[in-house]
Design a protein around this motif. Structure first.
Motif: not given
Length: 293
Positions: A260, A263-264, A267
């Motif tokens: 996560e 991913k963050q 992103s």
């Protein structure tokens, strides 16, 4: 009258589903062998006139048979019952529940021995298969990488495994936990959790509802994360106990958190990169666009 009684007795003996024999020590064979006995062991009445039933005992069971017979002849007992194997005429083994009773004279000496032989081969095989199945299940549970706790309807521990003891830092073995009260064990284990009262409160709540629970998350003081499952065991609408399983998901949670975070991170990079980006699926539908696009 005696002849009638003898005839009735013979009819009962011959039609009994249990093998019956009558023997005397001064005779080599049997004085009487009924139809069931002949059918069970495969010998005819004529053949039994030259052999005793105990002569057909499986060698590994001869010792227990010998000890019981010695007690009978010494007068210590007047009857004995044991389960042993016989070798049938065709070489097959027969498990039988054998009861031998001594008929004594006024002096206490044995005149005759009456033996009843009940075929329990199928029962014995079923029992052995059940024991094997239980052993396999016990071995499987013992070696699972999940902590397992099985309690009966009175909340007494029936079975647990080594992994359960490891997860909760217990020094006692699974064998020593058998028969102990689950509530007492929970009180001892609560010291390991961040929210001790919530740990106990949730157990009471689950136990009261009797509804299966999966994936209950527990946070321990040392940072370890456990997942708890609960399954009530019911047979014919009657409670037979409860199964609790505990899985250490610490690494899984850390891996998921890492994913996560990654991913963050990416992103944020994609959102702020000085390059127009658009993502579309196989049907040409837009899934994502960044600010530059």
């Amino acid at each position: 009258l005696l002849e009638e009684q003898k005839l009735q007795l013979n009819i009962i003996i011959d039609n009994s589903p249990i093998g019956i024999s009558l023997s005397s020590d001064d005779k080599k064979g049997l004085l009487l062998a009924n139809n069931s006995l002949c059918s069970m062991l495969g010998y005819s009445v004529e053949e039994f006139k030259n052999i005793q039933v105990q002569d057909l005992t499986y060698p590994e069971d001869e010792e227990i048979s010998r000890v019981s017979r010695e007690k009978l002849f010494k007068g210590d007992i007047n009857t004995f019952t044991l389960e042993k194997r016989y070798i049938k005429k065709n070489g097959e083994l027969l498990w039988a529940k054998t009861t031998v009773t001594a008929v004594r004279n006024k002096s206490g000496e044995i005149n005759f021995q009456v033996a009843t032989i009940e075929d329990i081969t199928n029962e014995r095989l079923a029992k052995e298969q059940l024991i094997e199945s239980e052993n396999r299940l016990s071995s499987l549970i013992s070696n699972l990488d999940n902590g397992v706790l099985l309690e009966n309807e009175d909340r007494k521990i029936v079975l647990t495994n080594t992994k359960f003891c490891e997860l909760f830092n217990r020094t006692d073995s699974p064998e020593l936990l058998k028969g102990k009260n689950c509530s007492d064990i929970a009180e001892q284990n609560k010291q390991l959790f961040e929210d001790q009262e919530a740990f106990i409160r949730r157990i009471i709540e689950i136990d009261k509802s009797k509804i299966p629970v999966f994936g209950d998350e527990l946070i321990m003081l040392d940072g370890k994360v456990l997942e708890r499952d609960y399954i009530p065991i019911v047979k014919n609408d009657e409670s037979k106990g409860y199964l609790w399983t505990f899985t250490d998901v610490t690494l899984k949670r850390k891996y998921r958190k890492s994913l996560e975070d990654q991913k963050q991170k990416y992103s944020n990079i994609i959102a702020n990169i000085n390059l127009g980006l658009v993502e579309i699926d196989a049907d040409d539908k837009i899934l994502m666009v960044n600010q530059s696009f």
